[in-house]
Design an enzyme around this catalytic site. Structure first.
Site: not given
Ligand code: C5P
Length: 409
Positions: A223, A302, A320-321, A337, A351, A355
């Protein structure tokens, strides 16, 4: 009127001094009032004047008001041959007021051709500039370019104000009033020092940049995140005294001073890097734009082009970390963020609740990814707190203060 030097010096508290830089502008006469206000507030002031400043206000006036010797000359022999370095080492801040167009240009170029410019270049403390000039000079693209460069370099801009100027014209370019300058600097220093007191030696882990999810030997999913915001936050947190570790996706950003950097590529690698440090983390700031999906199988070679074939990419969700870290390490103060394109407050708050975050910072996706500036909305248990648009560097300093306040509450 003016107290004798010895008495005046005795009344000054033990806080580190402010360096008041004065450059050649008609508004230099207001620097006299500025010095008086600093001294009155209990701050020692070391006045440093450029040669042109001395055409507008005399060093004797500034010495009488500050109660300390005025510094002008980079080359004058003194016991301390390294004054351009030693002066700013003990200072709380350098405030250049007024800052002429010429001095803005010299600062932006990083020149060191007189004592004040050399001090600014060799400083470790924050630098504030209060421009004062005719409005055409202020709006000239060259001045605006210099100002943008300085703001990007982390210099704080105070003003200019709108009003009548010495040349008889009205417009933007007037120096901010001495009282407004003192108030702004005092507020800034107070916030920075309370953030430092709270964050000193706390272990802060930050993710920044995009991730890259491999499709085949040459292709991948990523991205537009530049990493600027996360790197600026790492820098601001380190300046506030925190032990900062930055887990960075593929970006082209210099590592901030004092920050331990771990480079990763994929969302899975970023997750591993974060989870393996959870025990040693007090605060986590998830700024990275982590991929939400990753290809289920990576092709080693490739993929060959076949115009008649429609390819299907199968994607699986990534972990989702930020969310998972809350489950694994509930002791960590987590900040998220969110980049949204619409309904910022509503989507952001959903959100934040999902979380279970004490603080989520939401911004507009298009602006957040491409620009050096950012305008954000803070969401916490008490509601919405919008911040004005500012450079990502200035915003990072402000956000670190906001985070520190919430850790402490
Ligand atoms: O749900 P969304 O992706 O919009 O949430 C954004 C937040 O979650 C950011 O703080 C981003 O760093 C974290 N995030 C994460 N791991 C992911 C997706 C998002 O830590 N796989």
């Amino acid at each position: 009127m003016t107290q004798p030097f010895s008495e005046q010096s005795l009344s000054i508290a033990s806080e580190p001094p402010i360096i008041l830089g004065i450059t050649g502008s008609v508004a230099a006469y207001k620097a006299a009032e500025l010095a008086r206000l600093w001294v009155k507030s209990g701050r020692a002031v070391d006045v440093v004047m450029t040669e042109n400043a001395c055409r507008f206000v005399t060093p004797l006036t500034m010495q009488a008001l500050s109660g300390r010797p005025v510094c002008q000359d980079l080359w004058r022999a003194s016991e301390d041959g390294m004054r351009h370095i030693s002066l700013s080492r003990s200072a709380a801040a350098i405030v250049v007021a007024p800052t002429s167009a010429d001095f803005l240009a010299r600062l932006a170029q990083g020149r060191a051709d007189d004592l004040l410019a050399a001090l600014c270049l060799a400083r470790e403390c924050p630098l504030f500039v209060a421009p004062a000039m005719n409005r055409q000079m202020w709006f000239n693209p060259a001045t605006q370019r210099n100002v943008a460069q300085l703001v990007a370099d982390g210099v704080t801009l105070l003003g200019p104000d709108y009003g009548e100027m010495a040349c008889g014209e009205s417009g933007e370019g007037r120096m901010l009033s001495p009282q407004a300058i003192v108030d702004a600097v005092v507020r800034w220093l107070r916030n920075a020092s309370s953030a430092s007191a709270i964050l000193a030696r706390r272990r802060v882990l930050i993710t920044a940049g995009p991730t890259f999810e491999t499709i085949d030997a040459v292709r991948g999913l990523t991205n537009r995140s530049s990493g600027k915001m996360g790197f600026a936050l790492a820098d601001a947190a380190a300046r506030a005294g925190a032990d900062v570790t930055l887990v960075a996706g593929p970006v082209n950003q210099p590592t901030p001073m004092g920050v331990a950097r771990i480079d990763v590529t994929s969302a899975a690698q970023m997750a591993d890097a974060v989870f393996s440090r959870a025990e040693q983390t007090d605060v986590f700031i998830g700024v990275a734009a982590v991929a939400d999906f990753t290809p289920t199988n990576i092709i080693d070679d490739k993929i060959k082009k076949d115009k008649n074939e429609i390819l299907t990419l199968t994607l699986a969700p990534t972990v989702d970390i930020l969310d998972e870290l809350g489950r694994r390490a509930p002791h960590i103060f987590r900040v998220g963020f969110a980049a949204e394109t619409q309904n910022l407050a509503q989507f952001g708050e959903e959100k934040r609740r999902r979380k279970k975050l004490p603080l989520l910072i939401v911004n507009h996706a298009a602006e957040a990814f491409s620009s050096d500036e950012n305008e954000v909305l803070l969401l916490d248990d008490h509601g919405q707190h919008p911040l004005p648009k500012m450079s990502k560097r200035a915003l990072a300093t402000r956000l670190i203060e906001e985070i520190a306040q919430r850790i402490d509450s």
